[in-house]
Design a protein around this motif. Structure first.
Motif, PDB file in Angstrom:
ATOM      1  N   TRP A  59      -6.666   0.975   5.587  1.00 37.35           N
ATOM      2  CA  TRP A  59      -8.407   0.927   5.921  1.00 37.35           C
ATOM      3  C   TRP A  59      -8.650   2.024   6.687  1.00 37.35           C
ATOM      4  O   TRP A  59      -9.858   1.687   7.239  1.00 37.35           O
ATOM      5  N   ASP A  99      -6.297   0.491  -0.445  1.00 37.10           N
ATOM      6  CA  ASP A  99      -7.826   0.744  -0.059  1.00 37.10           C
ATOM      7  C   ASP A  99      -8.746   0.537  -1.309  1.00 37.10           C
ATOM      8  O   ASP A  99      -9.801   1.043  -1.150  1.00 37.10           O
ATOM      9  N   LEU A 158     -16.684  -4.184   6.059  1.00 38.77           N
ATOM     10  CA  LEU A 158     -15.498  -4.809   5.069  1.00 38.77           C
ATOM     11  C   LEU A 158     -15.320  -6.089   5.673  1.00 38.77           C
ATOM     12  O   LEU A 158     -14.801  -7.140   5.101  1.00 38.77           O
ATOM     13  N   GLU A 179     -12.041   3.190   5.580  1.00 38.80           N
ATOM     14  CA  GLU A 179     -12.973   2.126   5.106  1.00 38.80           C
ATOM     15  C   GLU A 179     -14.248   1.787   6.184  1.00 38.80           C
ATOM     16  O   GLU A 179     -13.942   1.808   7.678  1.00 38.80           O
ATOM     17  N   SER A 217       0.896  -1.490  -0.034  1.00 36.96           N
ATOM     18  CA  SER A 217       0.080  -0.005  -0.241  1.00 36.96           C
ATOM     19  C   SER A 217       0.830   1.353   0.067  1.00 36.96           C
ATOM     20  O   SER A 217       0.175   2.316  -0.487  1.00 36.96           O
ATOM     21  N   PRO A 267      -5.143  -3.332   9.891  1.00 37.02           N
ATOM     22  CA  PRO A 267      -6.158  -2.654   8.670  1.00 37.02           C
ATOM     23  C   PRO A 267      -5.891  -0.942   8.998  1.00 37.02           C
ATOM     24  O   PRO A 267      -6.334  -0.320   8.060  1.00 37.02           O
ATOM     25  N   ALA A 288      -3.270  -5.366   5.121  1.00 33.60           N
ATOM     26  CA  ALA A 288      -3.485  -4.064   4.523  1.00 33.60           C
ATOM     27  C   ALA A 288      -2.577  -2.915   4.735  1.00 33.60           C
ATOM     28  O   ALA A 288      -2.534  -1.921   4.219  1.00 33.60           O
ATOM     29  N   ILE A 341     -10.811  -4.105  -2.658  1.00 35.43           N
ATOM     30  CA  ILE A 341     -10.344  -4.995  -1.490  1.00 35.43           C
ATOM     31  C   ILE A 341     -11.079  -6.238  -1.693  1.00 35.43           C
ATOM     32  O   ILE A 341     -10.376  -7.385  -1.838  1.00 35.43           O
ATOM     33  N   LEU A 352     -15.251  -0.354   8.372  1.00 38.18           N
ATOM     34  CA  LEU A 352     -14.487  -1.481   8.796  1.00 38.18           C
ATOM     35  C   LEU A 352     -15.341  -2.608   9.234  1.00 38.18           C
ATOM     36  O   LEU A 352     -15.193  -3.896   8.471  1.00 38.18           O
TER      37      LEU A 352
END
Length: 322
Positions: free
Chosen positions: A182, A155, A190, A185, A19, A205, A178, A158, A187
């Motif tokens: 994240w 992100d 997800l 996001e 990332s 994350p 991750a 996913i 969470l």
């Protein structure tokens, strides 16, 4: 006793993407400890995320000679036990500590000091790409015998990426990493969406320092702290957020603190994973004592390189053979 350090560079077998960016080679630092006619080496990987560079780590290692000069006649074991812990946790201390472990072993390291498993299942890494290309990576790794896949994510896409990897590797255990991506996001939603893919664990994350975002958040998949856990002193801040910690010698500052962190994590009811920065077998070998007792192991650094060191560890059918 004298300590020196040098920079070495290894090309990667393919671009490595997480990332925070991508790279095509890996820079490492090798520390050499000399005592009389004996000499040992250890490897570390400076990590910019933690404010390290090749130059800063080499300087830290070489500056340790000034500390040694203030304690003439101190044994190698005493240096390791009394002086090395005064250094900040990180790559430089890792190289010095592991070199001293080898020096004090006076034989092949890590045997016979530790009970090392003859074969250790290690994760193989799927780096970030399009879903079809990540699926292709997964298939190739499965063809090589991989039993555990570590899937790097950011992100974007996913669920699509995880779905593609799972379809390509229906029989592999899968962990997701991750790398702190994240934070923004949804969470709980997800985590629920990912649960259908039978994921073993999700690593880091949210960014370190924002672990509170995980408190009270439903997560059917266990969560593992990586960037949020460097040493045993970090464990108190993880309560209620994670079920596992990822121990890396470049974070703990060597094998000595890694052993302590593993013991204290288990005492607090946390599972243990042993991971690595990208590096050669010289670095991975030093982590085997902790890896032999861990629930999950991710020591595939040498597999990501175009060429490992001579007489490196043997990777076969998803195992490290010791």
């Amino acid at each position: 006793m004298e300590i020196s350090a040098r920079h070495e560079r290894f090309d990667l077998a393919r671009p490595f993407v997480i990332s925070r960016g991508s790279r095509t080679h890996q820079d490492v630092v090798v520390a050499t400890v000399k005592l009389g006619d004996r000499s040992t080496n250890a490897e570390c990987t400076p990590y910019a995320r933690y404010g390290e560079s090749i130059e800063s780590v080499i300087k830290q290692i070489e500056d340790f000679n000034e500390v040694l000069a203030q304690h003439p006649g101190l044994s190698a074991k005493s240096v390791q036990q009394e002086l090395v812990p005064q250094l900040p946790a990180g790559a430089a201390r890792n190289a010095i500590d592991c070199a001293l472990w080898r020096l004090n072993a006076e034989t092949n390291f890590p045997a016979p000091l530790f009970d090392i498993k003859q074969q250790i299942t290690t994760a193989m890494t799927v780096s970030i790409d399009t879903p079809p290309k990540m699926a292709q990576q997964a298939r190739e790794l499965c063809d090589l015998g991989a039993r555990l896949l570590k899937v790097k994510l950011d992100d974007k896409q996913i669920v699509e990426r995880v779905a593609a990897v799972r379809e390509a590797a229906p029989d592999c255990e899968i962990i997701l990493d991750a790398n702190e991506a994240w934070e923004h996001e949804p969470l709980a939603e997800l985590f629920s969406s990912l649960d259908v893919f039978e994921i073993r664990m999700i690593e880091q994350p949210v960014p370190a320092g924002k672990d509170h975002l995980l408190k009270g958040c439903p997560h059917p998949i266990p969560l593992c702290a990586d960037e949020s856990c460097h040493t045993s002193g970090d464990l108190a801040g993880l309560e209620g957020c994670y079920e596992m910690v990822n121990i890396k010698l470049d974070k703990t500052g060597g094998l000595t603190e890694a052993i302590k962190l593993a013991q204290q994590a288990r005492a607090q009811g946390l599972e243990v994973m042993v991971g690595c920065m990208v590096g050669t077998s010289l670095a991975m070998e030093a982590a085997l004592p902790v890896a032999s007792q861990a629930q999950l192991v991710d020591l595939d650094g040498p597999v990501l390189l175009k060429h490992d060191r001579e007489n490196g560890l043997v990777y076969q059918n998803g195992f490290i053979l010791t």
